[in-house]
Scaffold this motif. Sequence first.
Motif, PDB file in Angstrom:
ATOM      1  N   MET A 221       0.850  -1.181   0.000  1.00  0.00           N
ATOM      2  CA  MET A 221       0.000   0.000   0.000  1.00  0.00           C
ATOM      3  C   MET A 221       0.891   1.238   0.000  1.00  0.00           C
ATOM      4  SD  MET A 221      -2.620   1.341   2.927  1.00  0.00           S
ATOM      5  CE  MET A 221      -4.174   0.837   2.278  1.00  0.00           C
ATOM      6  N   SER A 222       0.679   2.120  -0.942  1.00  0.00           N
ATOM      7  CA  SER A 222       1.461   3.345  -0.985  1.00  0.00           C
ATOM      8  C   SER A 222       0.810   4.410  -0.097  1.00  0.00           C
ATOM      9  CB  SER A 222       1.577   3.860  -2.416  1.00  0.00           C
ATOM     10  OG  SER A 222       0.364   4.439  -2.834  1.00  0.00           O
ATOM     11  N   ASP A 223       1.581   5.435   0.198  1.00  0.00           N
ATOM     12  CA  ASP A 223       1.062   6.525   1.032  1.00  0.00           C
ATOM     13  C   ASP A 223      -0.117   7.230   0.376  1.00  0.00           C
ATOM     14  OD1 ASP A 223       2.959   5.986   2.928  1.00  0.00           O
ATOM     15  OD2 ASP A 223       4.356   7.505   2.215  1.00  0.00           O
TER      16      ASP A 223
ATOM     17  N   LEU B 292      -3.954   6.409   1.050  1.00  0.00           N
ATOM     18  CA  LEU B 292      -4.664   7.011   2.178  1.00  0.00           C
ATOM     19  C   LEU B 292      -5.279   8.357   1.837  1.00  0.00           C
ATOM     20  CD1 LEU B 292      -2.234   6.285   5.139  1.00  0.00           C
ATOM     21  CD2 LEU B 292      -4.434   5.226   4.687  1.00  0.00           C
ATOM     22  N   TRP B 293      -4.891   8.952   0.713  1.00  0.00           N
ATOM     23  CA  TRP B 293      -5.335  10.305   0.391  1.00  0.00           C
ATOM     24  C   TRP B 293      -6.857  10.469   0.385  1.00  0.00           C
ATOM     25  CZ3 TRP B 293      -4.535  14.943   1.245  1.00  0.00           C
ATOM     26  CH2 TRP B 293      -5.212  15.938   0.562  1.00  0.00           C
ATOM     27  N   PRO B 294      -7.652   9.573  -0.195  1.00  0.00           N
ATOM     28  CA  PRO B 294      -9.102   9.779  -0.165  1.00  0.00           C
ATOM     29  C   PRO B 294      -9.655   9.871   1.258  1.00  0.00           C
ATOM     30  CG  PRO B 294      -8.564   8.096  -1.782  1.00  0.00           C
ATOM     31  CD  PRO B 294      -7.301   8.404  -1.026  1.00  0.00           C
ATOM     32  N   ARG B 295      -9.124   9.080   2.165  1.00  0.00           N
ATOM     33  CA  ARG B 295      -9.581   9.135   3.560  1.00  0.00           C
ATOM     34  C   ARG B 295      -9.150  10.432   4.229  1.00  0.00           C
ATOM     35  NH1 ARG B 295      -9.322   3.271   6.286  1.00  0.00           N
ATOM     36  NH2 ARG B 295      -9.992   4.571   8.015  1.00  0.00           N
ATOM     37  N   ILE B 296      -7.927  10.863   3.963  1.00  0.00           N
ATOM     38  CA  ILE B 296      -7.430  12.105   4.551  1.00  0.00           C
ATOM     39  C   ILE B 296      -8.186  13.301   3.987  1.00  0.00           C
ATOM     40  CG2 ILE B 296      -5.415  13.630   4.696  1.00  0.00           C
ATOM     41  CD1 ILE B 296      -3.709  11.062   4.834  1.00  0.00           C
ATOM     42  N   GLU B 297      -8.414  13.299   2.679  1.00  0.00           N
ATOM     43  CA  GLU B 297      -9.161  14.393   2.050  1.00  0.00           C
ATOM     44  C   GLU B 297     -10.576  14.479   2.616  1.00  0.00           C
ATOM     45  OE1 GLU B 297      -9.770  16.127  -2.412  1.00  0.00           O
ATOM     46  OE2 GLU B 297      -9.951  13.965  -2.155  1.00  0.00           O
ATOM     47  N   ALA B 298     -11.223  13.351   2.797  1.00  0.00           N
ATOM     48  CA  ALA B 298     -12.569  13.343   3.377  1.00  0.00           C
ATOM     49  C   ALA B 298     -12.541  13.890   4.808  1.00  0.00           C
ATOM     50  CB  ALA B 298     -13.147  11.933   3.361  1.00  0.00           C
TER      51      ALA B 298
ATOM     52  N   GLU C  73      -8.127  10.226  11.672  1.00  0.00           N
ATOM     53  CA  GLU C  73      -8.316   9.329  10.537  1.00  0.00           C
ATOM     54  C   GLU C  73      -7.126   8.377  10.405  1.00  0.00           C
ATOM     55  OE1 GLU C  73      -9.952   7.201   7.735  1.00  0.00           O
ATOM     56  OE2 GLU C  73     -11.017   8.795   8.784  1.00  0.00           O
ATOM     57  N   LEU C  74      -5.926   8.882  10.598  1.00  0.00           N
ATOM     58  CA  LEU C  74      -4.744   8.020  10.535  1.00  0.00           C
ATOM     59  C   LEU C  74      -4.743   7.003  11.675  1.00  0.00           C
ATOM     60  CD1 LEU C  74      -2.019  10.591   9.470  1.00  0.00           C
ATOM     61  CD2 LEU C  74      -3.065   8.804   8.068  1.00  0.00           C
ATOM     62  N   LEU C  75      -5.180   7.403  12.853  1.00  0.00           N
ATOM     63  CA  LEU C  75      -5.300   6.448  13.957  1.00  0.00           C
ATOM     64  C   LEU C  75      -6.324   5.374  13.636  1.00  0.00           C
ATOM     65  CD1 LEU C  75      -5.170   8.614  17.210  1.00  0.00           C
ATOM     66  CD2 LEU C  75      -3.438   7.056  16.329  1.00  0.00           C
ATOM     67  N   CYS C  76      -7.441   5.780  13.044  1.00  0.00           N
ATOM     68  CA  CYS C  76      -8.492   4.834  12.661  1.00  0.00           C
ATOM     69  C   CYS C  76      -7.939   3.833  11.654  1.00  0.00           C
ATOM     70  CB  CYS C  76      -9.678   5.580  12.084  1.00  0.00           C
ATOM     71  SG  CYS C  76     -11.028   4.494  11.559  1.00  0.00           S
ATOM     72  N   LYS C  77      -7.186   4.302  10.686  1.00  0.00           N
ATOM     73  CA  LYS C  77      -6.591   3.422   9.677  1.00  0.00           C
ATOM     74  C   LYS C  77      -5.603   2.457  10.325  1.00  0.00           C
ATOM     75  CE  LYS C  77      -5.281   1.888   5.659  1.00  0.00           C
ATOM     76  NZ  LYS C  77      -6.055   0.832   5.036  1.00  0.00           N
ATOM     77  N   ALA C  78      -4.831   2.927  11.282  1.00  0.00           N
ATOM     78  CA  ALA C  78      -3.867   2.070  11.960  1.00  0.00           C
ATOM     79  C   ALA C  78      -4.554   0.970  12.753  1.00  0.00           C
ATOM     80  CB  ALA C  78      -2.973   2.907  12.883  1.00  0.00           C
ATOM     81  N   VAL C  79      -5.737   1.253  13.288  1.00  0.00           N
ATOM     82  CA  VAL C  79      -6.471   0.257  14.063  1.00  0.00           C
ATOM     83  C   VAL C  79      -7.172  -0.735  13.155  1.00  0.00           C
ATOM     84  CG1 VAL C  79      -8.433  -0.055  15.626  1.00  0.00           C
ATOM     85  CG2 VAL C  79      -6.765   1.737  16.078  1.00  0.00           C
ATOM     86  N   THR C  80      -7.787  -0.241  12.065  1.00  0.00           N
ATOM     87  CA  THR C  80      -8.549  -1.128  11.181  1.00  0.00           C
ATOM     88  C   THR C  80      -7.665  -1.946  10.249  1.00  0.00           C
ATOM     89  OG1 THR C  80      -8.855   0.631   9.548  1.00  0.00           O
ATOM     90  CG2 THR C  80     -10.584   0.363  11.202  1.00  0.00           C
ATOM     91  N   ASP C  81      -6.453  -1.441   9.950  1.00  0.00           N
ATOM     92  CA  ASP C  81      -5.548  -2.158   9.047  1.00  0.00           C
ATOM     93  C   ASP C  81      -4.120  -2.037   9.536  1.00  0.00           C
ATOM     94  OD1 ASP C  81      -4.518  -3.540   6.916  1.00  0.00           O
ATOM     95  OD2 ASP C  81      -4.745  -1.902   5.480  1.00  0.00           O
ATOM     96  N   PRO C  82      -3.788  -2.663  10.680  1.00  0.00           N
ATOM     97  CA  PRO C  82      -2.450  -2.488  11.251  1.00  0.00           C
ATOM     98  C   PRO C  82      -1.334  -3.018  10.363  1.00  0.00           C
ATOM     99  CG  PRO C  82      -3.671  -4.194  12.432  1.00  0.00           C
ATOM    100  CD  PRO C  82      -4.616  -3.560  11.468  1.00  0.00           C
TER     101      PRO C  82
END
Length: 73
Positions: free
Chosen positions: A1-3, A6-12, A60-69
């Motif tokens: 997974m590239s950085d 995550l852009w769509p989640r960060i933009e939202a 959002e980044l914390l949420c991503k880290a929890v849902t997809d560690p």
Amino acid sequence: MSDLDLWPRIEAAIYDTKVGRADAEWQWPRCHKKNCQCQSDIDFVFGMFTKAIADSVYKELLCKAVTDPDGLP
């Protein structure tokens, strides 16, 4: 997974960020007359927006880290 994945989640998260009007309204200028003595701190209001956006992205980044560690480095 590239950085950039995550852009769509960060933009939202950025566009969903809200700052309460009551929290910021007392800092807006009360008039626009020349030599007005009203005190206002517009920088404080923009700082509120910046902090709110940063908090949204961080959450959002914390949420991503929890849902997809395994998806994060």
